[in-house]
Motif scaffolding. Sequence first.
Motif, PDB file in Angstrom:
ATOM      1  N   LEU A 109      -4.887  13.652 -18.886  1.00  0.00           N
ATOM      2  CA  LEU A 109      -5.377  13.134 -17.609  1.00  0.00           C
ATOM      3  C   LEU A 109      -4.645  11.863 -17.209  1.00  0.00           C
ATOM      4  O   LEU A 109      -4.261  11.703 -16.041  1.00  0.00           O
ATOM      5  CB  LEU A 109      -6.884  12.867 -17.694  1.00  0.00           C
ATOM      6  CG  LEU A 109      -7.554  12.359 -16.435  1.00  0.00           C
ATOM      7  CD1 LEU A 109      -7.449  13.403 -15.332  1.00  0.00           C
ATOM      8  CD2 LEU A 109      -9.004  12.024 -16.710  1.00  0.00           C
ATOM      9  N   ILE A 110      -4.413  10.981 -18.170  1.00  0.00           N
ATOM     10  CA  ILE A 110      -3.665   9.752 -17.874  1.00  0.00           C
ATOM     11  C   ILE A 110      -2.245  10.090 -17.426  1.00  0.00           C
ATOM     12  O   ILE A 110      -1.715   9.500 -16.483  1.00  0.00           O
ATOM     13  CB  ILE A 110      -3.667   8.805 -19.094  1.00  0.00           C
ATOM     14  CG1 ILE A 110      -5.077   8.227 -19.301  1.00  0.00           C
ATOM     15  CG2 ILE A 110      -2.644   7.685 -18.928  1.00  0.00           C
ATOM     16  CD1 ILE A 110      -5.243   7.454 -20.585  1.00  0.00           C
ATOM     17  N   GLY A 111      -1.618  11.057 -18.101  1.00  0.00           N
ATOM     18  CA  GLY A 111      -0.272  11.480 -17.703  1.00  0.00           C
ATOM     19  C   GLY A 111      -0.249  12.049 -16.301  1.00  0.00           C
ATOM     20  O   GLY A 111       0.645  11.757 -15.511  1.00  0.00           O
ATOM     21  N   TRP A 112      -1.254  12.875 -15.965  1.00  0.00           N
ATOM     22  CA  TRP A 112      -1.321  13.484 -14.638  1.00  0.00           C
ATOM     23  C   TRP A 112      -1.532  12.417 -13.561  1.00  0.00           C
ATOM     24  O   TRP A 112      -0.866  12.430 -12.521  1.00  0.00           O
ATOM     25  CB  TRP A 112      -2.448  14.506 -14.614  1.00  0.00           C
ATOM     26  CG  TRP A 112      -2.655  15.152 -13.292  1.00  0.00           C
ATOM     27  CD1 TRP A 112      -1.778  15.915 -12.591  1.00  0.00           C
ATOM     28  CD2 TRP A 112      -3.837  15.074 -12.484  1.00  0.00           C
ATOM     29  NE1 TRP A 112      -2.342  16.331 -11.406  1.00  0.00           N
ATOM     30  CE2 TRP A 112      -3.604  15.828 -11.319  1.00  0.00           C
ATOM     31  CE3 TRP A 112      -5.060  14.450 -12.650  1.00  0.00           C
ATOM     32  CZ2 TRP A 112      -4.559  15.955 -10.331  1.00  0.00           C
ATOM     33  CZ3 TRP A 112      -6.010  14.595 -11.664  1.00  0.00           C
ATOM     34  CH2 TRP A 112      -5.748  15.338 -10.513  1.00  0.00           C
ATOM     35  N   VAL A 113      -2.426  11.469 -13.808  1.00  0.00           N
ATOM     36  CA  VAL A 113      -2.680  10.404 -12.836  1.00  0.00           C
ATOM     37  C   VAL A 113      -1.445   9.518 -12.685  1.00  0.00           C
ATOM     38  O   VAL A 113      -1.133   9.066 -11.581  1.00  0.00           O
ATOM     39  CB  VAL A 113      -3.924   9.580 -13.237  1.00  0.00           C
ATOM     40  CG1 VAL A 113      -4.059   8.323 -12.405  1.00  0.00           C
ATOM     41  CG2 VAL A 113      -5.182  10.429 -13.116  1.00  0.00           C
ATOM     42  N   VAL A 164       3.223   7.619  -5.412  1.00  0.00           N
ATOM     43  CA  VAL A 164       2.746   6.669  -4.403  1.00  0.00           C
ATOM     44  C   VAL A 164       3.736   5.516  -4.259  1.00  0.00           C
ATOM     45  O   VAL A 164       4.119   5.143  -3.148  1.00  0.00           O
ATOM     46  CB  VAL A 164       1.342   6.135  -4.754  1.00  0.00           C
ATOM     47  CG1 VAL A 164       0.980   4.930  -3.905  1.00  0.00           C
ATOM     48  CG2 VAL A 164       0.294   7.230  -4.587  1.00  0.00           C
ATOM     49  N   PHE A 165       4.159   4.945  -5.386  1.00  0.00           N
ATOM     50  CA  PHE A 165       5.037   3.778  -5.324  1.00  0.00           C
ATOM     51  C   PHE A 165       6.466   4.122  -4.921  1.00  0.00           C
ATOM     52  O   PHE A 165       7.194   3.260  -4.448  1.00  0.00           O
ATOM     53  CB  PHE A 165       5.022   3.018  -6.656  1.00  0.00           C
ATOM     54  CG  PHE A 165       3.760   2.219  -6.856  1.00  0.00           C
ATOM     55  CD1 PHE A 165       3.430   1.194  -5.995  1.00  0.00           C
ATOM     56  CD2 PHE A 165       2.896   2.526  -7.885  1.00  0.00           C
ATOM     57  CE1 PHE A 165       2.276   0.469  -6.158  1.00  0.00           C
ATOM     58  CE2 PHE A 165       1.722   1.811  -8.065  1.00  0.00           C
ATOM     59  CZ  PHE A 165       1.414   0.774  -7.199  1.00  0.00           C
ATOM     60  N   THR A 166       6.893   5.370  -5.097  1.00  0.00           N
ATOM     61  CA  THR A 166       8.244   5.755  -4.680  1.00  0.00           C
ATOM     62  C   THR A 166       8.246   6.409  -3.304  1.00  0.00           C
ATOM     63  O   THR A 166       9.281   6.911  -2.870  1.00  0.00           O
ATOM     64  CB  THR A 166       8.870   6.724  -5.708  1.00  0.00           C
ATOM     65  OG1 THR A 166       8.048   7.895  -5.814  1.00  0.00           O
ATOM     66  CG2 THR A 166       9.039   6.063  -7.057  1.00  0.00           C
ATOM     67  N   HIS A 189       4.586  11.023   3.659  1.00  0.00           N
ATOM     68  CA  HIS A 189       5.840  10.317   3.951  1.00  0.00           C
ATOM     69  C   HIS A 189       6.954  11.303   4.286  1.00  0.00           C
ATOM     70  O   HIS A 189       7.774  11.042   5.172  1.00  0.00           O
ATOM     71  CB  HIS A 189       6.250   9.443   2.767  1.00  0.00           C
ATOM     72  CG  HIS A 189       5.327   8.293   2.541  1.00  0.00           C
ATOM     73  ND1 HIS A 189       4.566   8.175   1.414  1.00  0.00           N
ATOM     74  CD2 HIS A 189       5.000   7.233   3.317  1.00  0.00           C
ATOM     75  CE1 HIS A 189       3.834   7.086   1.496  1.00  0.00           C
ATOM     76  NE2 HIS A 189       4.073   6.500   2.641  1.00  0.00           N
ATOM     77  N   LYS A 190       6.986  12.427   3.595  1.00  0.00           N
ATOM     78  CA  LYS A 190       7.998  13.439   3.891  1.00  0.00           C
ATOM     79  C   LYS A 190       7.786  14.029   5.280  1.00  0.00           C
ATOM     80  O   LYS A 190       8.747  14.259   6.018  1.00  0.00           O
ATOM     81  CB  LYS A 190       7.955  14.544   2.836  1.00  0.00           C
ATOM     82  CG  LYS A 190       8.471  14.096   1.485  1.00  0.00           C
ATOM     83  CD  LYS A 190       8.395  15.221   0.488  1.00  0.00           C
ATOM     84  CE  LYS A 190       8.884  14.758  -0.864  1.00  0.00           C
ATOM     85  NZ  LYS A 190       8.796  15.807  -1.876  1.00  0.00           N
TER      86      LYS A 190
END
Length: 96
Positions: free
Chosen positions: A46-50, A57-59, A65-66
């Motif tokens: 779950l941590i990996g998925w989040v 979001v940060f990139t 955005h697309k």
Amino acid sequence: MRRIDAILIALGFFLTGGIIYVAFKVLGLDAADAGIWSQVILVLGLIGWVSTYVIRVFTNDMTYHKQVKDYDDAFFAKQLEKMTPEEIEKLMSDKQ
């Protein structure tokens, strides 16, 4: 996301945890240890998925955005088609 999608995702996580738990039991761990390790694996997953979401979001690699970029590109291409060659030349000389 539809409600059924959220229900299916939750059911998938529940079943995955059960499968991992049973796999640990088959490998010889007792019930407590199998439960703990299956929870550890699910929490790390779950941590990996989040974290993939946070990175997107940060990139600025999100669908919104697309879509905005595609809209802007199409809008400016349409505006460019409407312009005469003289207007395009003037715009290019102003830009430099």
